[in-house]
Write a protein that holds these residues in place. Structure first.
Motif, PDB file in Angstrom:
ATOM      1  N   PRO A  71       0.803  -1.222   0.000  1.00 15.12           N
ATOM      2  CA  PRO A  71       0.000   0.000   0.000  1.00 15.12           C
ATOM      3  C   PRO A  71       0.843   1.282   0.000  1.00 15.12           C
ATOM      4  CG  PRO A  71      -0.987  -1.602   1.449  1.00 15.12           C
ATOM      5  CD  PRO A  71       0.337  -2.178   1.012  1.00 15.12           C
ATOM      6  N   GLY A  72       0.578   2.121  -1.010  1.00 10.36           N
ATOM      7  CA  GLY A  72       1.235   3.419  -1.099  1.00 10.36           C
ATOM      8  C   GLY A  72       2.559   3.436  -1.830  1.00 10.36           C
ATOM      9  N   ILE A  73       3.094   2.285  -2.253  1.00  9.95           N
ATOM     10  CA  ILE A  73       4.409   2.239  -2.896  1.00  9.95           C
ATOM     11  C   ILE A  73       4.305   1.590  -4.276  1.00  9.95           C
ATOM     12  CG2 ILE A  73       6.737   1.272  -2.764  1.00  9.95           C
ATOM     13  CD1 ILE A  73       6.552   1.543   0.271  1.00  9.95           C
ATOM     14  N   ILE A  74       4.622   2.393  -5.324  1.00 15.48           N
ATOM     15  CA  ILE A  74       4.550   1.859  -6.683  1.00 15.48           C
ATOM     16  C   ILE A  74       5.921   1.580  -7.292  1.00 15.48           C
ATOM     17  CG2 ILE A  74       2.302   2.856  -7.194  1.00 15.48           C
ATOM     18  CD1 ILE A  74       3.808   5.018  -8.834  1.00 15.48           C
ATOM     19  N   ALA A  75       6.978   2.110  -6.711  1.00 11.05           N
ATOM     20  CA  ALA A  75       8.327   1.879  -7.224  1.00 11.05           C
ATOM     21  C   ALA A  75       9.321   1.973  -6.070  1.00 11.05           C
ATOM     22  CB  ALA A  75       8.670   2.900  -8.298  1.00 11.05           C
ATOM     23  N   VAL A  76      10.422   1.219  -6.211  1.00  7.63           N
ATOM     24  CA  VAL A  76      11.443   1.169  -5.166  1.00  7.63           C
ATOM     25  C   VAL A  76      12.812   1.335  -5.805  1.00  7.63           C
ATOM     26  CG1 VAL A  76      12.501  -0.269  -3.372  1.00  7.63           C
ATOM     27  CG2 VAL A  76      10.048  -0.395  -3.759  1.00  7.63           C
ATOM     28  N   THR A  77      13.675   2.095  -5.141  1.00  7.04           N
ATOM     29  CA  THR A  77      15.050   2.252  -5.582  1.00  7.04           C
ATOM     30  C   THR A  77      15.995   1.902  -4.436  1.00  7.04           C
ATOM     31  OG1 THR A  77      15.080   3.806  -7.417  1.00  7.04           O
ATOM     32  CG2 THR A  77      16.679   4.167  -5.782  1.00  7.04           C
ATOM     33  N   LEU A  78      17.014   1.115  -4.743  1.00  9.03           N
ATOM     34  CA  LEU A  78      18.057   0.745  -3.788  1.00  9.03           C
ATOM     35  C   LEU A  78      19.383   1.249  -4.329  1.00  9.03           C
ATOM     36  CD1 LEU A  78      19.524  -0.914  -1.530  1.00  9.03           C
ATOM     37  CD2 LEU A  78      19.405  -2.852  -3.087  1.00  9.03           C
ATOM     38  N   THR A  79      20.103   2.004  -3.516  1.00 16.86           N
ATOM     39  CA  THR A  79      21.425   2.474  -3.884  1.00 16.86           C
ATOM     40  C   THR A  79      22.414   2.032  -2.825  1.00 16.86           C
ATOM     41  OG1 THR A  79      20.479   4.399  -4.986  1.00 16.86           O
ATOM     42  CG2 THR A  79      22.819   4.495  -4.464  1.00 16.86           C
ATOM     43  N   GLN A  80      23.444   1.336  -3.257  1.00 14.94           N
ATOM     44  CA  GLN A  80      24.477   0.876  -2.335  1.00 14.94           C
ATOM     45  C   GLN A  80      25.331   2.064  -1.910  1.00 14.94           C
ATOM     46  OE1 GLN A  80      26.405  -2.834  -3.410  1.00 14.94           O
ATOM     47  NE2 GLN A  80      28.355  -2.015  -2.733  1.00 14.94           N
ATOM     48  N   THR A  81      25.545   2.228  -0.611  1.00 20.48           N
ATOM     49  CA  THR A  81      26.337   3.333  -0.087  1.00 20.48           C
ATOM     50  C   THR A  81      27.727   2.884   0.341  1.00 20.48           C
ATOM     51  OG1 THR A  81      25.358   2.990   2.088  1.00 20.48           O
ATOM     52  CG2 THR A  81      24.308   4.620   0.657  1.00 20.48           C
ATOM     53  N   ALA A  82      27.891   1.619   0.613  1.00 18.00           N
ATOM     54  CA  ALA A  82      29.159   0.986   0.979  1.00 18.00           C
ATOM     55  C   ALA A  82      28.962  -0.507   0.722  1.00 18.00           C
ATOM     56  CB  ALA A  82      29.495   1.250   2.451  1.00 18.00           C
ATOM     57  N   PRO A  83      30.034  -1.286   0.654  1.00 17.75           N
ATOM     58  CA  PRO A  83      29.838  -2.721   0.418  1.00 17.75           C
ATOM     59  C   PRO A  83      28.862  -3.342   1.431  1.00 17.75           C
ATOM     60  CG  PRO A  83      32.149  -2.163   0.196  1.00 17.75           C
ATOM     61  CD  PRO A  83      31.446  -0.931   0.729  1.00 17.75           C
ATOM     62  N   GLY A  84      27.762  -3.898   0.902  1.00 21.06           N
ATOM     63  CA  GLY A  84      26.771  -4.549   1.749  1.00 21.06           C
ATOM     64  C   GLY A  84      25.809  -3.629   2.470  1.00 21.06           C
ATOM     65  N   LEU A  85      25.903  -2.325   2.248  1.00 21.64           N
ATOM     66  CA  LEU A  85      25.011  -1.347   2.888  1.00 21.64           C
ATOM     67  C   LEU A  85      24.344  -0.484   1.821  1.00 21.64           C
ATOM     68  CD1 LEU A  85      27.332  -0.111   5.769  1.00 21.64           C
ATOM     69  CD2 LEU A  85      25.516  -1.835   5.912  1.00 21.64           C
ATOM     70  N   GLY A  86      23.097  -0.090   2.075  1.00 25.50           N
ATOM     71  CA  GLY A  86      22.404   0.727   1.096  1.00 25.50           C
ATOM     72  C   GLY A  86      21.290   1.559   1.705  1.00 25.50           C
ATOM     73  N   GLY A  95       3.083  10.241  -6.427  1.00 21.80           N
ATOM     74  CA  GLY A  95       4.310  10.823  -6.960  1.00 21.80           C
ATOM     75  C   GLY A  95       5.261  11.338  -5.898  1.00 21.80           C
ATOM     76  N   ASN A  96       4.908  11.151  -4.649  1.00 20.79           N
ATOM     77  CA  ASN A  96       5.764  11.622  -3.569  1.00 20.79           C
ATOM     78  C   ASN A  96       6.930  10.680  -3.341  1.00 20.79           C
ATOM     79  OD1 ASN A  96       3.666   9.801  -2.685  1.00 20.79           O
ATOM     80  ND2 ASN A  96       4.292  10.180  -0.581  1.00 20.79           N
ATOM     81  N   GLU A  97       8.062  11.247  -2.905  1.00 20.43           N
ATOM     82  CA  GLU A  97       9.238  10.460  -2.573  1.00 20.43           C
ATOM     83  C   GLU A  97       9.150  10.031  -1.119  1.00 20.43           C
ATOM     84  OE1 GLU A  97      12.074  13.175  -5.401  1.00 20.43           O
ATOM     85  OE2 GLU A  97      12.381  13.190  -3.262  1.00 20.43           O
ATOM     86  N   ILE A  98       9.485   8.782  -0.865  1.00 21.10           N
ATOM     87  CA  ILE A  98       9.403   8.231   0.492  1.00 21.10           C
ATOM     88  C   ILE A  98      10.739   7.583   0.823  1.00 21.10           C
ATOM     89  CG2 ILE A  98       8.218   6.603   2.017  1.00 21.10           C
ATOM     90  CD1 ILE A  98       5.928   6.619  -0.164  1.00 21.10           C
ATOM     91  N   TYR A  99      11.360   8.025   1.915  1.00 16.56           N
ATOM     92  CA  TYR A  99      12.582   7.369   2.379  1.00 16.56           C
ATOM     93  C   TYR A  99      12.171   6.167   3.217  1.00 16.56           C
ATOM     94  CZ  TYR A  99      16.900   6.494   4.931  1.00 16.56           C
ATOM     95  OH  TYR A  99      18.016   5.901   5.479  1.00 16.56           O
ATOM     96  N   LEU A 100      12.571   4.971   2.776  1.00 16.82           N
ATOM     97  CA  LEU A 100      12.185   3.757   3.489  1.00 16.82           C
ATOM     98  C   LEU A 100      13.227   3.313   4.511  1.00 16.82           C
ATOM     99  CD1 LEU A 100      10.580   1.636   0.637  1.00 16.82           C
ATOM    100  CD2 LEU A 100       9.466   3.130   2.300  1.00 16.82           C
ATOM    101  N   GLY A 101      14.477   3.721   4.336  1.00 14.31           N
ATOM    102  CA  GLY A 101      15.470   3.422   5.351  1.00 14.31           C
ATOM    103  C   GLY A 101      16.751   2.807   4.829  1.00 14.31           C
ATOM    104  N   SER A 102      17.639   2.564   5.767  1.00 11.81           N
ATOM    105  CA  SER A 102      18.913   1.913   5.489  1.00 11.81           C
ATOM    106  C   SER A 102      18.715   0.406   5.482  1.00 11.81           C
ATOM    107  CB  SER A 102      19.941   2.279   6.559  1.00 11.81           C
ATOM    108  OG  SER A 102      20.191   3.662   6.544  1.00 11.81           O
ATOM    109  N   VAL A 103      19.485  -0.275   4.642  1.00 12.35           N
ATOM    110  CA  VAL A 103      19.398  -1.727   4.532  1.00 12.35           C
ATOM    111  C   VAL A 103      20.800  -2.322   4.504  1.00 12.35           C
ATOM    112  CG1 VAL A 103      17.150  -1.834   3.379  1.00 12.35           C
ATOM    113  CG2 VAL A 103      19.219  -1.573   2.007  1.00 12.35           C
ATOM    114  N   GLN A 104      20.848  -3.604   4.828  1.00 10.29           N
ATOM    115  CA  GLN A 104      22.093  -4.350   4.784  1.00 10.29           C
ATOM    116  C   GLN A 104      21.852  -5.599   3.934  1.00 10.29           C
ATOM    117  OE1 GLN A 104      23.701  -5.282   8.626  1.00 10.29           O
ATOM    118  NE2 GLN A 104      25.585  -6.126   7.763  1.00 10.29           N
ATOM    119  N   GLN A 105      22.810  -5.921   3.086  1.00 11.26           N
ATOM    120  CA  GLN A 105      22.693  -7.109   2.252  1.00 11.26           C
ATOM    121  C   GLN A 105      22.751  -8.344   3.139  1.00 11.26           C
ATOM    122  OE1 GLN A 105      25.773  -7.443  -0.739  1.00 11.26           O
ATOM    123  NE2 GLN A 105      24.370  -8.520  -2.117  1.00 11.26           N
TER     124      GLN A 105
END
Length: 123
Positions: A71-86, A95-105
């Motif tokens: 609900p509420g999310i039509i597209a997702v973007t993941l950008t790696q910021t360091a090895p194994g982190l994004g 059309g609003n941008e939503i920050y979903l958070g930091s992730v780890q591989q």
């Protein structure tokens, strides 16, 4: 809009436009029909999607029919910021941008990235 968000959201917008042209994955150069898993705040989508890119340069994912992953999310973007982190951002239905958070591989499942209330996978 910050410059940090501009590139991922522009990539998602172009992916949405390509996806809208045809439902035949063989007609999309650089855009593959994949399986995506998007889990956010207790809701999960596990099914077909169109994905473009790689985490190291920016991975964008949309459903082939441009409907919501969750609900509420039509597209997702993941950008790696360091090895194994994004960092993960989403494009909302309005059309609003939503920050979903930091992730780890995930070590046991390298196709997946997990955060506190978020998990995304591209197969």
């Amino acid at each position: 809009m910050s410059h940090r968000l501009s590139l991922p959201i522009l990539a998602l917008a172009s992916l949405l436009a390509i996806s809208a042209c045809s439902q035949d994955p063989s007609l999309h150069v650089g855009v593959a029909a994949d399986r995506c898993v998007v889990s956010h705040e207790g809701e999960t989508y596990d099914g077909n999607c169109r994905a473009d890119g790689e985490p190291a340069i920016g991975l964008g994912m949309v459903r082939s029919d441009q409907s919501e992953f969750v609900p509420g999310i039509i597209a997702v973007t993941l950008t790696q910021t360091a090895p194994g982190l994004g960092e993960v951002y989403a494009l909302g239905q309005t059309g609003n941008e939503i920050y979903l958070g930091s992730v780890q591989q995930e070590a046991s499942e390298p196709a997946c990235w997990k955060g506190s209330n978020l998990r995304i996978c591209r197969y």
